[in-house]
Design an enzyme around this catalytic site. Structure first.
Site, mmCIF file in Angstrom:
data_model
loop_
_atom_site.group_PDB
_atom_site.id
_atom_site.type_symbol
_atom_site.label_atom_id
_atom_site.label_comp_id
_atom_site.label_asym_id
_atom_site.label_seq_id
_atom_site.Cartn_x
_atom_site.Cartn_y
_atom_site.Cartn_z
ATOM 1 N N THR A 1 0.861 -1.186 0.000
ATOM 2 C CA THR A 1 0.000 0.000 0.000
ATOM 3 C C THR A 1 0.894 1.232 0.000
ATOM 4 O O THR A 1 1.768 1.363 0.849
ATOM 5 C CB THR A 1 -0.894 0.016 1.252
ATOM 6 O OG1 THR A 1 -1.612 -1.200 1.261
ATOM 7 C CG2 THR A 1 -1.849 1.180 1.234
ATOM 8 N N ASN B 1 -9.468 1.257 3.306
ATOM 9 C CA ASN B 1 -9.079 1.033 4.696
ATOM 10 C C ASN B 1 -9.576 2.150 5.600
ATOM 11 O O ASN B 1 -9.993 1.904 6.738
ATOM 12 C CB ASN B 1 -7.555 0.883 4.817
ATOM 13 C CG ASN B 1 -7.128 -0.567 4.569
ATOM 14 O OD1 ASN B 1 -7.950 -1.471 4.530
ATOM 15 N ND2 ASN B 1 -5.842 -0.780 4.409
ATOM 16 N N CYS C 1 -2.373 -2.103 9.067
ATOM 17 C CA CYS C 1 -2.800 -1.242 7.957
ATOM 18 C C CYS C 1 -3.625 -0.019 8.333
ATOM 19 O O CYS C 1 -3.360 1.076 7.856
ATOM 20 C CB CYS C 1 -3.581 -2.067 6.956
ATOM 21 S SG CYS C 1 -2.519 -3.210 6.070
#
Ligand code: UDX
Ligand code: UDX
Length: 460
Positions: free
Chosen positions: A133, A225, A277
């Site tokens: 990411t 996210n 994350c």
């Protein structure tokens, strides 16, 4: 070079993301050679045993299907690069701990070093796939580094963010909601995009393979996210209000979740979200917004992290308050240390915050967890003898002044709480940071029970 395979795929970074993803590609596509490389020798060695470096249900079976057939592991990164036509990069991109953007921006040093290794070793054109990411427009920077090669080798950079969740990595990969592939919309970009689509199409229905421009793909991962984390902070914010008003968060979640526009998933109030994350990606989003002068937007997302910290803090504060304002020298058993069930991963786990806060109050902490004890030991190693680690939850609870459930492992629902009640100090306290225990039953056994977002059940 092995010519019996249709394609040679390399993955740099054999971690939580790279490992399961490559195992799935190799298992589903015996016609491709899939090689994983990593700078960590012991990790590469572990991938070749039955004791994999990460715990994921179903992963070992998947790896075994392909290992030695078309799935290989190596530490020779440069040779791997030279041979491959498609290179996935899933090295870690932690939050920067130093300098400009410290605490928010992504630390791209591993990514950049990897890009430089790719330039150094490549002798033929390659497709580079961002799996890590990354901040929006990273692909641009990567293209600059890759195109500044004196050999004139051509690289096409694609963004293919991974949406798998830990603990369900194998089923998420096998049956994804969608696969997202971003490319440049040039002729060579579209060609590279098609190559990657073809790989996934071996097992993912075509209509679930979305294509977009590179920047949309990069931003979609951060936004996904951020939205998921925001739901948890939203429900957790309401849980605080429930505790004050004697409303019940489970009833509220059910009532709002049945609205199809809202949906029922990710509305489970908890001691706080963790994992590698959510926080990192939101902070990254915040940093990018600030960079583009979007201060209000940055603050909006920053508050999702702030509420999460508040929730962790609130949980420990309740513990201390109801235990007569002192936990000094008390034994507190923490049931669960991983950031969620079915993983041994403890990165950003709420349990870390809870443990540290209790230690700062001079409590004695006993950590039990079916998978995460090695990581917990590492995480709390500076605390020394103030922390004990115990596999068996019954032993962890012996003589404890309180039990705090921090991970929703199924096994904690099924324990014999009468037996536990007999062995703990009285008055007995249970703080259920995941709302998984039978609260009324525990109360009847004799425990004082403190759930999240529900009225407490106390004998005094
Ligand atoms: C990582 C990032 O954290 C996440 O942002 C991204 O979406 C995917 O990659 P994860 O797979 O969970 O997630 O990280 P980790 O398990 O730490 O794996 C990264 C691997 O890369 C490690 O095994 C590390 O040794 C390896 N690595 C790192 C390299 O091989 N080379 C490097 O230069 C740096
Ligand atoms: C997340 C995303 O789900 C995934 O798509 C992305 O690729 C990586 O980040 P992961 O961090 O593995 O995956 O776990 P996730 O299941 O999303 O849970 C994150 C945290 O939120 C955990 O600590 C979990 O316990 C918590 N959580 C989740 C809640 O507190 N309540 C919920 O309702 C759901």
């Amino acid at each position: 070079m092995e010519m019996r395979f249709d394609k040679r795929i390399l993955c740099i970074g054999a971690g939580y993301v790279g490992g399961p993803t490559m195992a799935m590609i190799a298992a589903k596509c015996p016609q491709y050679q899939v090689t994983m490389v990593d700078v960590k020798e012991e990790k590469i060695a572990a991938w070749q045993t039955d004791n994999l470096p990460i715990y994921e249900p179903g992963l070992l079976e998947l790896v075994k299907q392909a290992r030695g057939r078309n799935l290989f592991f190596s530490t020779d990164i440069l040779a791997g690069i030279r041979e491959a036509e498609i290179i996935f990069v899933s090295v870690n991109t932690p939050t920067k701990s130093f300098g400009e953007g410290a605490g928010k921006a992504a630390d791209l040093q591993y990514w950049e070093k990897t890009a430089r290794s790719i330039v150094k070793a490549s002798e033929s054109p390659k497709i580079i796939v961002e799996k890590s990411t990354l901040p929006v427009r990273t692909a641009k920077a990567m293209e600059r580094i890759l195109s500044a090669n004196p050999k004139g080798v051509r690289f096409e950079v694609l963004s293919n963010p991974e949406f798998l969740a830990e603990g369900t990595a194998v089923t998420d990969l096998e049956n994804p909601d969608r696969v997202l592939i971003g490319s440049r919309e040039t002729e060579s970009g579209l060609r590279a995009r098609r190559e990657l689509v073809d790989i996934y199409a071996n097992w993912v229905p075509r209509e679930k393979i979305l294509t977009s421009n590179v920047w949309s793909a990069e931003l979609s991962k951060l936004a996904a996210n951020a939205f998921l984390a925001q739901r948890i902070s939203s429900i957790n914010s309401i849980s605080a209000l429930c505790e004050r008003t004697r409303a019940d968060i489970a009833e509220v979640s059910r009532a709002i979740g049945m609205d199809q526009r809202i949906g029922s998933r990710f509305l489970q109030a908890s001691v706080g979200f963790g994992g590698s994350c959510f926080k990192k990606d939101i902070l990254n989003l915040v940093y990018i917004c600030e960079n583009y002068g979007l201060q209000e937007i940055a603050e909006y997302w920053q508050n999702v992290v702030k509420i999460n910290e508040y929730q962790e803090h609130r949980f420990v504060k309740t513990m201390i308050r109801v235990m007569f304002n002192t936990v000094a020298d008390k034994r507190i058993a923490l049931f669960g240390f991983s950031f969620k069930k079915d993983t041994g991963d403890t990165r950003e786990s709420a349990a870390i915050y809870v443990a540290r806060k209790l230690l700062a109050e001079n409590a004695r902490v006993i950590v039990t967890d079916p998978q995460a004890l090695p990581n917990a030991r590492e995480e709390l190693k500076d605390a020394g003898a103030a922390v004990e680690y115990e596999e068996d939850p019954y032993r962890a609870a012996e003589n404890a002044h309180a039990i705090a459930v921090l991970t929703e492992w199924d096994l904690y629902r099924e324990l014999d709480y009468r037996r536990i009640y007999a062995s703990v100090e009285k008055p007995a306290f249970i703080f259920d940071g995941r709302n998984i225990l039978p609260h009324q039953e525990l109360y009847e056994i004799g425990f004082n029970v403190f759930p999240i977002g529900k009225p407490s059940l106390r004998h005094f």
